[in-house]
Design an enzyme around this catalytic site. Structure first.
Site, short mmCIF file in Angstrom:
data_model
loop_
_atom_site.label_atom_id
_atom_site.label_comp_id
_atom_site.label_asym_id
_atom_site.label_seq_id
_atom_site.Cartn_x
_atom_site.Cartn_y
_atom_site.Cartn_z
CB SER A 176 42.11 -17.65 -13.78
OG SER A 176 43.03 -17.73 -12.72
CG ASP A 185 43.15 -24.87 -15.16
OD1 ASP A 185 41.95 -25.09 -14.93
OD2 ASP A 185 43.75 -23.87 -14.72
CG HIS A 193 41.06 -22.60 -12.07
ND1 HIS A 193 42.20 -22.56 -12.85
CD2 HIS A 193 40.90 -21.33 -11.62
CE1 HIS A 193 42.68 -21.33 -12.86
NE2 HIS A 193 41.91 -20.57 -12.12
#
Length: 494
Positions: free
Chosen positions: A235, A162, A132
């Protein structure tokens, strides 16, 4: 009663020279002892807490900041006023990956920027991060610890886990030591390095809170849960054990405020490295496929099927012409073992099958009609477009706003329900907008806000265009009966 009287007489008058010398000696002795005792206590306290300084010095050079840009046409989304006040001054016009819907509607579109983290896994420039972080990006830039900025190529992404693999054109880069996430234990100290809100190489630490966590729309990842502070921009960054080895990729947080609330999730490095190898070698990920819809076995179901306890994965549906159908699996079978792995809970089955390659054979231990049997089959290739019958699959990740995992209906299901379109609810996230509206697994979403829902993509598009805290009607088919529920979306984040 003699002691108080003696004390009264002893200290009623001035101290004698001998008494003065005695008390002075006591005070000096106390000071001397304290000079030895304090460092010992401090050393003991330091010895009971981990020291991350060596880890950070060794690992920081291989942790990178990732920034992306993409052109986006005008469309509905989040504006500055929807961002919590405490975070607004960090963002400006930048929206971190995973922080809610994308920007406000503006004529002519705009350029969107986002920030994330990553880490180098090979000297020739391969870097791991979250899918993402780079998904849909037109340009990806990697900033190294030495402040060099390099353009990166996206080698491949895997949305189911992911995980993304990118590459920069460089050599002799520092790398990280890859650990074994299977050896992690609850309570173990871990640390994260990343770029929260763009602050490069920020270090946070905590403990492993749980392992093998299953999130509602991430069936294929046995997440590591920690209390390490993770925020937008973290992230894709590495999670370390005390030996300085990478054991996970920081991916998500559970939040009701948009910021860290003490619960964060990391993708186990064993899962990520398997994905990275496939992306590097093939540019895509191949997964084994059974072609079954499964559900958990409750205590009542276990009792009704004659099981000694609640365990296994109950097959609710078998896709026609799937590997499961060809091997003779049936609805009502309970898979108790797959290969060498006991299936203690239903979420374990997709992980086991998903790690197999198409064409691999596996033995399934199955209970049917009160007796156990072994069924051997050859797993298939995961379909290009997901369909009902994908073991543990979910289509349409609405966990941020709606909180459901859905899949398209088959022709037989549409005929049976006598509806032309709709999507089947597979899972409902706890405390989500869907749960508050009363949605249940097995419901079929037919319309939302007056718009017909014919696919997971349509549902996603309609949900993204809805306002928060404004109720809209949703028409649902439940067990052949049509009803309306009022859906009120709230804000949630990853």
């Amino acid at each position: 009663m003699a002691y108080p009287a003696l004390a009264s007489r002893r200290f009623a008058g001035p101290l004698s020279p001998d008494q003065f010398r005695f008390f002075a000696l006591l005070i000096a002795l106390a000071v001397l002892l304290s000079s030895f005792a304090l460092p010992v206590r401090a050393d003991e306290q330091r010895g009971n807490l981990p020291d991350f300084t060596a880890l950070v010095k060794s690992a920081a050079p291989a942790v990178v900041n990732i920034s992306t840009t993409r052109e986006e046409s005008a469309g509905p989304g989040m504006n500055q006023q929807q961002i919590p006040e405490i975070f607004r001054h960090f963002f400006g016009d930048q929206m971190p990956p995973g922080f809610g819907p994308r920007g406000p509607q503006r004529p002519g579109g705009r350029t969107l920027s986002s920030l994330g983290s990553g880490f180098i896994i090979s000297p020739d420039g391969y870097i791991l991060t979250n899918a993402h972080v780079v998904d849909g990006a037109d340009n990806v830039t990697v900033r190294l610890n030495d402040r060099r900025e390099l353009d990166a190529e996206v080698v491949g992404t895997d949305r189911k886990t992911d995980v993304a693999l990118i590459k920069v054109d460089a050599n002799d880069l520092p790398t990280l030591d890859i650990g074994n996430s299977d050896n992690l234990e609850v309570g173990e100290w871990v640390a994260a390095i990343g770029s929260p809100f763009g602050f490069d190489h920020s270090v946070t630490a905590g403990i492993v809170s749980a392992i093998n966590r299953t999130l509602p729309t991430d069936t294929y990842v046995p997440f590591i849960q920690t209390d390490v502070a993770i925020n937008p921009g973290n992230s894709g960054g590495p999670l370390f054990n005390l030996d300085g080895q990478v054991v996970g990729i920081n991916s998500q947080i559970f939040t009701r405020s948009g910021g860290f609330m003490g619960v964060s999730f990391a993708i186990p490095i064993n899962v990520a490295m398997d994905i990275a190898d496939q992306l590097r070698d093939n540019g895509q990920v191949q997964r084994g496929w059974l072609g079954v819809v499964i559900q958990p076995v409750s205590d009542d179901l276990a009792d009704s099927f004659g099981l000694d306890r609640a365990r296994g994965a109950l097959i609710a549906e078998v896709a026609p012409d799937s590997p499961a159908a060809q091997a003779g699996l049936q609805a009502g079978d309970i898979i108790l073992r797959a290969g060498d792995t006991d299936i203690d809970s239903s979420e374990m089955l997709p992980r086991v099958i998903g790690r197999l390659s198409p064409g691999d054979s596996i033995d399934l231990r199955v209970q049917r009609d009160g007796s156990e049997r072994t069924i051997s089959l050859e797993v298939g290739q995961w379909p290009e477009s997901e369909q009902p019958g994908d073991a543990g699959s979910s289509v349409g990740n609405e966990s941020g706003r709606l909180g459901v995992a859905v899949s398209e209906l088959t022709a037989d299901q549409r005929q049976q329900l006598e509806i032309d379109s709709g999507v089947l609810v597979r899972q409902v996230a706890p405390d989500s907008a869907a749960e508050r509206a009363g949605l249940q697994p097995g419901d079929v979403i037919v319309t939302l806000a007056g718009q017909s829902i014919d696919s997971a993509a349509t549902l996603h598009k309609v949900v993204e265009g809805l306002e928060s805290d404004h109720p809209v009607p949703m028409r649902v088919n439940r067990d052949g009966t049509t009803l309306f529920v009022a859906l009120r979306l709230g804000d949630a984040g990853k």
